[in-house]
Scaffold this active site. Sequence first.
Site, PDB file in Angstrom:
ATOM      1  N   THR A  29       0.860  -1.177   0.000  1.00 49.21           N
ATOM      2  CA  THR A  29       0.000   0.000   0.000  1.00 49.21           C
ATOM      3  C   THR A  29       0.896   1.226   0.000  1.00 49.21           C
ATOM      4  OG1 THR A  29      -1.902   1.018   1.123  1.00 49.21           O
ATOM      5  CG2 THR A  29      -0.240   0.013   2.542  1.00 49.21           C
ATOM      6  N   ASN A  30       0.347   2.402   0.287  1.00 43.82           N
ATOM      7  CA  ASN A  30       1.155   3.615   0.356  1.00 43.82           C
ATOM      8  C   ASN A  30       0.637   4.497   1.479  1.00 43.82           C
ATOM      9  OD1 ASN A  30      -0.847   5.619  -0.759  1.00 43.82           O
ATOM     10  ND2 ASN A  30      -0.759   4.198  -2.480  1.00 43.82           N
ATOM     11  N   LEU A  31       1.278   5.631   1.683  1.00 40.43           N
ATOM     12  CA  LEU A  31       1.025   6.442   2.878  1.00 40.43           C
ATOM     13  C   LEU A  31      -0.075   7.488   2.707  1.00 40.43           C
ATOM     14  CD1 LEU A  31       4.680   6.918   4.144  1.00 40.43           C
ATOM     15  CD2 LEU A  31       2.885   5.470   5.132  1.00 40.43           C
TER      16      LEU A  31
END
Length: 224
Positions: A29-31
């Site tokens: 995923t990402n932030l």
Amino acid sequence: FAPKPLAGRKVLITAGPTFEAIDPVRGITNLSSGKMGFAVARAAREAGAEVTLVAGPVHLSTPRGVQRVNVQSAQQMLAAVMALAPASSVFVATAAVADWRPATQAGEKIKKDGSGQTPVLTFVENPDILATVAQLPEAQSGALYCVGFAAESHDLLAHATAKRLRKKIPLLVGNIGPATFGQDDNALLLVDENGHRELPLASKRSLAQGLVAEIAARLPARRA
Ligand code: C5P
């Protein structure tokens, strides 16, 4: 007494990251925090729109009066969006969609086998949700107004201008500033066919209100 600028309009928004599974307990995923998209949803609702927010995994509560559809992967986000986009008047893509997903998802948790060997992940490209929506006949005719976002580390105006043309959308919004993920403040660069203008540093809430006003002003007038 001014009527609410988005009364009677349906606004569809994507927000947050996507989560791309590797196996049942792992993924990439990402932030992205989802804060900008949730702020746009709230502002659009306050402007009188009927708002649906398609959200990846985020820790944010749903703005009052907003319909929320939770998804995990880019493919799920695309399916949810495509079901709703043709009947919408505005689509705002704020989601940080993962560019790639693992080519295969293991049905069971991948186990360490004690040999010291590590798994090798291969990736495939995810669909571009915004570009896909922009190709719908409703978007091409102007009945569905599409807005994209861009986060760039340098040459924002040049990249935003190119991205607007590549995705074939009328309005592209650049995040000014290197790291906006998770922050409460931001500044925005709006790029359309006539040029560009800046919404200076402010809270995401007030920027979202400004952006919604800019979008409302660009919509084709409705027949009475
Ligand atoms: O190409 P890039 O990811 O920089 O484009 C960003 C814009 O496109 C954002 O509006 C984002 O929500 C949207 N996007 C999308 N689907 C993707 C990648 C980006 O809708 N797979």
